[in-house]
Write an enzyme that holds these catalytic residues in place. Structure first.
Site, PDB file in Angstrom:
ATOM      1  N   ARG A  28      11.968  -6.285 -10.883  1.00  0.00           N
ATOM      2  CA  ARG A  28      13.026  -7.016 -11.635  1.00  0.00           C
ATOM      3  C   ARG A  28      13.912  -7.850 -10.725  1.00  0.00           C
ATOM      4  NH1 ARG A  28      13.598  -2.070 -14.747  1.00  0.00           N
ATOM      5  NH2 ARG A  28      12.243  -2.270 -16.550  1.00  0.00           N
ATOM      6  N   LYS A  32      14.618 -23.375  -8.733  1.00  0.00           N
ATOM      7  CA  LYS A  32      13.575 -23.498  -9.761  1.00  0.00           C
ATOM      8  C   LYS A  32      12.295 -22.907  -9.190  1.00  0.00           C
ATOM      9  CE  LYS A  32      14.843 -27.507 -12.544  1.00  0.00           C
ATOM     10  NZ  LYS A  32      14.448 -28.889 -12.928  1.00  0.00           N
ATOM     11  N   GLU A  40      11.325 -38.368  -2.483  1.00  0.00           N
ATOM     12  CA  GLU A  40      12.421 -37.547  -3.030  1.00  0.00           C
ATOM     13  C   GLU A  40      13.730 -37.826  -2.274  1.00  0.00           C
ATOM     14  OE1 GLU A  40      12.171 -35.742  -5.740  1.00  0.00           O
ATOM     15  OE2 GLU A  40      10.084 -35.079  -5.948  1.00  0.00           O
ATOM     16  N   LYS A  71      21.726 -32.398  -3.441  1.00  0.00           N
ATOM     17  CA  LYS A  71      21.130 -31.452  -4.394  1.00  0.00           C
ATOM     18  C   LYS A  71      22.051 -30.253  -4.605  1.00  0.00           C
ATOM     19  CE  LYS A  71      17.168 -29.214  -6.216  1.00  0.00           C
ATOM     20  NZ  LYS A  71      15.740 -29.099  -6.334  1.00  0.00           N
ATOM     21  N   GLU A 108      20.334 -26.659 -15.578  1.00  0.00           N
ATOM     22  CA  GLU A 108      19.915 -27.955 -16.135  1.00  0.00           C
ATOM     23  C   GLU A 108      20.304 -28.116 -17.599  1.00  0.00           C
ATOM     24  OE1 GLU A 108      16.209 -29.498 -14.506  1.00  0.00           O
ATOM     25  OE2 GLU A 108      15.889 -30.593 -16.365  1.00  0.00           O
ATOM     26  N   ARG A 148      21.987 -31.939 -13.941  1.00  0.00           N
ATOM     27  CA  ARG A 148      20.830 -31.639 -13.069  1.00  0.00           C
ATOM     28  C   ARG A 148      19.612 -32.482 -13.460  1.00  0.00           C
ATOM     29  NH1 ARG A 148      18.757 -25.882 -10.509  1.00  0.00           N
ATOM     30  NH2 ARG A 148      16.927 -26.766  -9.465  1.00  0.00           N
ATOM     31  N   ASN A 172      15.626 -35.661 -12.064  1.00  0.00           N
ATOM     32  CA  ASN A 172      14.301 -36.030 -12.583  1.00  0.00           C
ATOM     33  C   ASN A 172      14.090 -37.536 -12.623  1.00  0.00           C
ATOM     34  OD1 ASN A 172      13.319 -33.398 -13.056  1.00  0.00           O
ATOM     35  ND2 ASN A 172      14.664 -33.257 -14.833  1.00  0.00           N
ATOM     36  N   HIS A 184      10.623 -38.907 -12.738  1.00  0.00           N
ATOM     37  CA  HIS A 184       9.687 -37.814 -12.980  1.00  0.00           C
ATOM     38  C   HIS A 184       8.946 -37.941 -14.316  1.00  0.00           C
ATOM     39  CE1 HIS A 184      11.507 -36.151  -9.455  1.00  0.00           C
ATOM     40  NE2 HIS A 184      10.838 -35.020  -9.542  1.00  0.00           N
ATOM     41  N   HIS A 195       5.186 -37.976 -14.042  1.00  0.00           N
ATOM     42  CA  HIS A 195       4.356 -36.864 -14.527  1.00  0.00           C
ATOM     43  C   HIS A 195       3.198 -37.359 -15.379  1.00  0.00           C
ATOM     44  CE1 HIS A 195       7.514 -33.472 -13.933  1.00  0.00           C
ATOM     45  NE2 HIS A 195       6.678 -33.548 -12.925  1.00  0.00           N
ATOM     46  N   HIS A 210       2.595 -35.402  -6.005  1.00  0.00           N
ATOM     47  CA  HIS A 210       3.815 -35.392  -6.822  1.00  0.00           C
ATOM     48  C   HIS A 210       4.807 -36.473  -6.359  1.00  0.00           C
ATOM     49  CE1 HIS A 210       7.191 -33.921  -9.142  1.00  0.00           C
ATOM     50  NE2 HIS A 210       7.894 -33.745  -8.034  1.00  0.00           N
TER      51      HIS A 210
HETATM   52  P1  NAD Z   1       2.175 -28.268  -1.057  1.00  0.00           P
HETATM   53  O1  NAD Z   1       2.942 -27.027  -1.064  1.00  0.00           O
HETATM   54  O2  NAD Z   1       0.877 -28.297  -1.779  1.00  0.00           O
HETATM   55  O3  NAD Z   1       1.933 -28.725   0.449  1.00  0.00           O
HETATM   56  C1  NAD Z   1       1.218 -29.911   0.698  1.00  0.00           C
HETATM   57  C2  NAD Z   1       0.083 -29.685   1.696  1.00  0.00           C
HETATM   58  O4  NAD Z   1       0.631 -29.647   3.011  1.00  0.00           O
HETATM   59  C3  NAD Z   1      -0.668 -28.381   1.516  1.00  0.00           C
HETATM   60  O5  NAD Z   1      -2.026 -28.604   1.820  1.00  0.00           O
HETATM   61  C4  NAD Z   1      -0.056 -27.474   2.590  1.00  0.00           C
HETATM   62  O6  NAD Z   1      -0.940 -26.472   2.991  1.00  0.00           O
HETATM   63  C5  NAD Z   1       0.215 -28.463   3.690  1.00  0.00           C
HETATM   64  N1  NAD Z   1       1.305 -28.150   4.605  1.00  0.00           N
HETATM   65  C6  NAD Z   1       2.536 -27.705   4.279  1.00  0.00           C
HETATM   66  N2  NAD Z   1       3.331 -27.685   5.350  1.00  0.00           N
HETATM   67  C7  NAD Z   1       2.580 -28.087   6.395  1.00  0.00           C
HETATM   68  C8  NAD Z   1       2.843 -28.289   7.766  1.00  0.00           C
HETATM   69  N3  NAD Z   1       4.073 -28.131   8.275  1.00  0.00           N
HETATM   70  N4  NAD Z   1       1.830 -28.689   8.570  1.00  0.00           N
HETATM   71  C9  NAD Z   1       0.597 -28.911   8.044  1.00  0.00           C
HETATM   72  N5  NAD Z   1       0.299 -28.784   6.745  1.00  0.00           N
HETATM   73  C10 NAD Z   1       1.281 -28.369   5.931  1.00  0.00           C
HETATM   74  O7  NAD Z   1       2.994 -29.514  -1.654  1.00  0.00           O
HETATM   75  P2  NAD Z   1       4.544 -29.898  -1.743  1.00  0.00           P
HETATM   76  O8  NAD Z   1       4.546 -31.360  -1.904  1.00  0.00           O
HETATM   77  O9  NAD Z   1       5.351 -29.286  -0.691  1.00  0.00           O
HETATM   78  O10 NAD Z   1       4.993 -29.210  -3.104  1.00  0.00           O
HETATM   79  C11 NAD Z   1       4.461 -29.603  -4.345  1.00  0.00           C
HETATM   80  C12 NAD Z   1       4.807 -28.542  -5.349  1.00  0.00           C
HETATM   81  O11 NAD Z   1       6.215 -28.413  -5.420  1.00  0.00           O
HETATM   82  C13 NAD Z   1       4.340 -28.835  -6.757  1.00  0.00           C
HETATM   83  O12 NAD Z   1       3.742 -27.677  -7.295  1.00  0.00           O
HETATM   84  C14 NAD Z   1       5.617 -29.164  -7.513  1.00  0.00           C
HETATM   85  O13 NAD Z   1       5.547 -28.802  -8.867  1.00  0.00           O
HETATM   86  C15 NAD Z   1       6.609 -28.332  -6.777  1.00  0.00           C
HETATM   87  N6  NAD Z   1       8.005 -28.809  -6.859  1.00  0.00           N
HETATM   88  C16 NAD Z   1       8.949 -27.894  -7.175  1.00  0.00           C
HETATM   89  C17 NAD Z   1      10.272 -28.290  -7.227  1.00  0.00           C
HETATM   90  C18 NAD Z   1      11.345 -27.272  -7.508  1.00  0.00           C
HETATM   91  O14 NAD Z   1      12.497 -27.652  -7.684  1.00  0.00           O
HETATM   92  N7  NAD Z   1      11.014 -26.000  -7.501  1.00  0.00           N
HETATM   93  C19 NAD Z   1      10.635 -29.622  -6.950  1.00  0.00           C
HETATM   94  C20 NAD Z   1       9.625 -30.522  -6.627  1.00  0.00           C
HETATM   95  C21 NAD Z   1       8.302 -30.107  -6.582  1.00  0.00           C
HETATM   96  N1  GLY Z   2      13.437 -30.830  -8.621  1.00  0.00           N
HETATM   97  C1  GLY Z   2      14.377 -30.975  -9.665  1.00  0.00           C
HETATM   98  C2  GLY Z   2      15.344 -29.856  -9.766  1.00  0.00           C
HETATM   99  O1  GLY Z   2      15.394 -28.997  -8.920  1.00  0.00           O
HETATM  100  O2  GLY Z   2      16.092 -29.820 -10.711  1.00  0.00           O
END
Ligand code: NAD
Ligand code: GLY
Length: 369
Positions: A123, A145, A187, A229, A239, A243, A247, A250, A254, A268
């Site tokens: 939990r 998030k 971003e 942020k 949100e 917040r 987006n 986005h 998307h 993304h």
């Molecule tokens: P990711 O986590 O897939 O990483 C991208 C690639 O880079 C992967 O292949 C990873 O293995 C590699 N990698 C990561 N760090 C590395 C490093 N230092 N050296 C070498 N390789 C490395 O992609 P991302 O762009 O970081 O994240 C995308 C995800 O984030 C999506 O699922 C999206 O929905 C999510 N997201 C979440 C939020 C949120 O607020 N929670 C906001 C934006 C995006």
């Molecule tokens: N990535 C958008 C948010 O965190 O609200």
């Protein structure tokens, strides 16, 4: 480089974001004050483990922190129910308790999955974000998030669950593929466009150096982005209002990501870049924003090696398909789209009454179909 600290003020759930070089090498020292016992579980992926894992192992050991590493497959498919089940099982098998700390060591995929797993494990057990992509350092690791993807859509099962600490080591970006770096940069530009025209100008002047490896520019951009942020998240954690400004780009973005099946055909951040260009063009069409601002935005996106127009995707996508995907957005209310539009560079606003037919007409002009 002296590390910077940005605070996310959220009452009892407030936390620090540490930003700088060499932070993984002293991760144990940074994390130890938060630990009830000197032991953590680290969740990561194979790429991150190969590129940065030894640094973190040594950094934790130097600080006297024992670590069990769980290394998952890289890629969006890891944000799934089956991986969530496997991960929570492995954390329980390791004997992770509520007061223990789990480290999410990777990009947004690892951060989102691990954060969600920690939100439900016993939990709620504590976790820290150690983001290793630029996107994660400026966006996904901050703000709480967390989510996985389900067949019905992306990020549809998740929770708001804040980390106890974020450690953004700029040096970790050295091994990140350039395309991933550019996607994360989108971003950063976003924060300038939302509410900080001076920062957008800074991006125009320093973006190239940042992308080419300038550590000072990277640290500065991560700090300004995290400050922006943190301010938005502390005002509207769940949100309910402002917040949604985060987006920007986005909803359009998307639609393209969905068309490509959330695959590496369009990352993304690339979708966000294209979406921001379209949001500015659409704002001009509605008479909200001067054309020269939209042109400036698109010029900087293109100069950063990101898609600034649908033609850059080099594929034909019917406008109706795009609108169909836009209507699946979480922010659709009673059949009306919520779009983030702009009055100028540095002045974005939430528009709640976008007409799907008008958006379709706009996209038809852009796609020619
Ligand atoms: P990711 O986590 O897939 O990483 C991208 C690639 O880079 C992967 O292949 C990873 O293995 C590699 N990698 C990561 N760090 C590395 C490093 N230092 N050296 C070498 N390789 C490395 O992609 P991302 O762009 O970081 O994240 C995308 C995800 O984030 C999506 O699922 C999206 O929905 C999510 N997201 C979440 C939020 C949120 O607020 N929670 C906001 C934006 C995006
Ligand atoms: N990535 C958008 C948010 O965190 O609200």
């Amino acid at each position: 480089m002296t590390p910077e600290t940005v605070r996310v003020p959220l009452g009892a759930r407030s936390y620090d974001i540490k930003i700088g070089g060499g932070l993984l090498d002293k991760a144990g020292e940074l994390i130890a004050p938060l630990l009830k016992r000197a032991r953590v579980a680290v969740v990561t992926d194979e790429h991150v483990m190969a590129a940065q894992g030894e640094r973190l192992k040594a950094g934790l050991a130097t600080g006297g922190v024992e670590a069990d590493f769980i290394t998952l497959k890289p890629g969006e498919a890891t944000k799934s129910f089956s991986e969530l089940q496997a991960l929570t099982g492995r954390l329980l098998d390791l004997g992770i308790e509520r007061d223990d700390m789990v480290l999410a060591f990777g990009g947004g995929v690892i951060g989102d999955l691990t954060g969600f797993a920690c939100s439900v494990l016993r939990r709620g057990c504590r976790f820290a974000q150690l983001p290793t992509t630029l996107l994660a350092q400026v966006d996904s690791a901050v703000g709480g998030k967390t989510a996985i993807n389900v067949p019905q859509g992306k990020n549809l099962v998740g929770a708001f669950y804040q980390p106890a600490l974020v450690i953004a080591d700029i040096d970790a970006l050295a091994t990140l593929p350039p395309r991933e770096l550019r996607a994360g940069y989108a971003e950063i530009v976003k924060y300038g466009l939302i509410a900080d025209a001076a920062f957008f100008e800074w991006c125009e002047q320093n973006g190239r150096a940042l992308l080419e490896g300038d550590a000072g520019a990277r640290a500065q951009a991560v700090k300004v982005s995290c400050e922006a942020k943190a301010a938005i998240v502390s005002a509207d954690e769940h949100e309910k209002g402002k917040r949604a400004l985060l987006n920007l780009g986005h909803t359009f973005g998307h639609a393209f990501e969905a068309h490509f099946g959330y695959s590496d055909k369009l990352l993304h951040g690339e979708g966000v870049a294209l979406g921001m260009a379209l949001a500015y063009d659409y704002s001009v069409r509605l008479g909200h924003c001067p054309d020269e601002d939209a042109e400036r935005v698109k010029a900087h996106i293109a100069a950063s090696g990101l898609p600034a127009g649908i033609a850059d995707l080099k594929t034909q996508i019917p406008a109706d398909t795009l609108v169909h995907y836009m209507m699946q957005d979480k922010k659709v209310e009673q059949g009306k789209l919520t779009l983030i539009l702009a009055r100028s560079i540095g002045d974005a606003f939430i528009s709640k009454d976008a007409q799907a037919q008008d958006v379709a007409a706009f996209l038809k002009e852009k796609t020619g179909r």
